[in-house]
Design a protein around this motif. Sequence first.
Motif, PDB file in Angstrom:
ATOM      1  N   SER A 222       0.835  -1.206   0.000  1.00  0.00           N
ATOM      2  CA  SER A 222       0.000   0.000   0.000  1.00  0.00           C
ATOM      3  C   SER A 222       0.868   1.254   0.000  1.00  0.00           C
ATOM      4  CB  SER A 222      -0.917   0.001   1.228  1.00  0.00           C
ATOM      5  OG  SER A 222      -0.150  -0.001   2.418  1.00  0.00           O
ATOM      6  N   ASN A 223       0.222   2.398  -0.267  1.00  0.00           N
ATOM      7  CA  ASN A 223       0.890   3.716  -0.243  1.00  0.00           C
ATOM      8  C   ASN A 223       2.019   3.861  -1.261  1.00  0.00           C
ATOM      9  OD1 ASN A 223      -0.740   4.554   1.972  1.00  0.00           O
ATOM     10  ND2 ASN A 223       0.634   3.486   3.374  1.00  0.00           N
ATOM     11  N   GLY A 224       1.943   3.080  -2.355  1.00  0.00           N
ATOM     12  CA  GLY A 224       2.892   3.266  -3.445  1.00  0.00           C
ATOM     13  C   GLY A 224       4.233   2.578  -3.279  1.00  0.00           C
ATOM     14  N   TYR A 225       4.376   1.705  -2.297  1.00  0.00           N
ATOM     15  CA  TYR A 225       5.658   1.031  -2.061  1.00  0.00           C
ATOM     16  C   TYR A 225       5.743  -0.298  -2.814  1.00  0.00           C
ATOM     17  CZ  TYR A 225       6.825   4.320   1.655  1.00  0.00           C
ATOM     18  OH  TYR A 225       7.123   5.450   2.356  1.00  0.00           O
ATOM     19  N   ILE A 226       6.951  -0.587  -3.312  1.00  0.00           N
ATOM     20  CA  ILE A 226       7.252  -1.873  -3.950  1.00  0.00           C
ATOM     21  C   ILE A 226       8.585  -2.362  -3.383  1.00  0.00           C
ATOM     22  CG2 ILE A 226       7.859  -3.047  -6.095  1.00  0.00           C
ATOM     23  CD1 ILE A 226       6.057  -1.124  -7.594  1.00  0.00           C
TER      24      ILE A 226
END
Length: 229
Positions: free
Chosen positions: A165-169
């Motif tokens: 979530s929140n754009g993390y990879i």
Amino acid sequence: MRQVERKKGKDKVAAVLMLCFCLIALTSIFTIKASINKISNSANDVPVTKKTTTDQDKDADDQKKGQESDKSEEASASVPIVDSNKQSSKSNSFKLPIDADKGKVSKKYSMDMVIYNSTLDQYMTHPGMDIEAPQGTSVKAIANGTITDIYTDDAYGITIEITHSNGYISKYSNLSTDKLAEKGDTVKQGQVISNVGQTALYESMEPTHLHFELMKNGDLCNPAKFIKY
């Protein structure tokens, strides 16, 4: 004899004139006095100016607004200031991909400065963090997410990519196997997804380790800001 009569006539005329004069004088005095009394009474009868209902309402509104403004300032003063960095760190709490008692950082993230690569015998940037651990050590997901890719990278070997979530990879490379997870799997924080291997051609001369990368909205991040060894 005629002179006596003329004198008496003149006296009568003078008396009449004097009487008329006195009457005129008295009339003037009474007229002036009446005017003065009238002005005095008029002054006493002048009404005292009072606030209209509109004026009272306006004053009440102003007072109410003043009280509301004071309350607003007090409320603002009592609102706690939130540290956005602390809040972000708390909302994106990541766990270690390798247990602390089994791994240690052997090479840091370095995209602003080139560092030495012993395998290639040259200086180059390093897009991740190398965590040294014995071959076969369990590699775990740093947070809940979905496995969005599994592939073999030409430089860093078998790689598993998890989208959070929140754009993390998060990316886990130099793995020993890609058989413990499949693309599309939903994983939990701390779930084992693979093991430490030695499949990274660019780092094959280095001790066995996990090559770990972290991205935020498509941009590389320094993993050391999120996980601590």
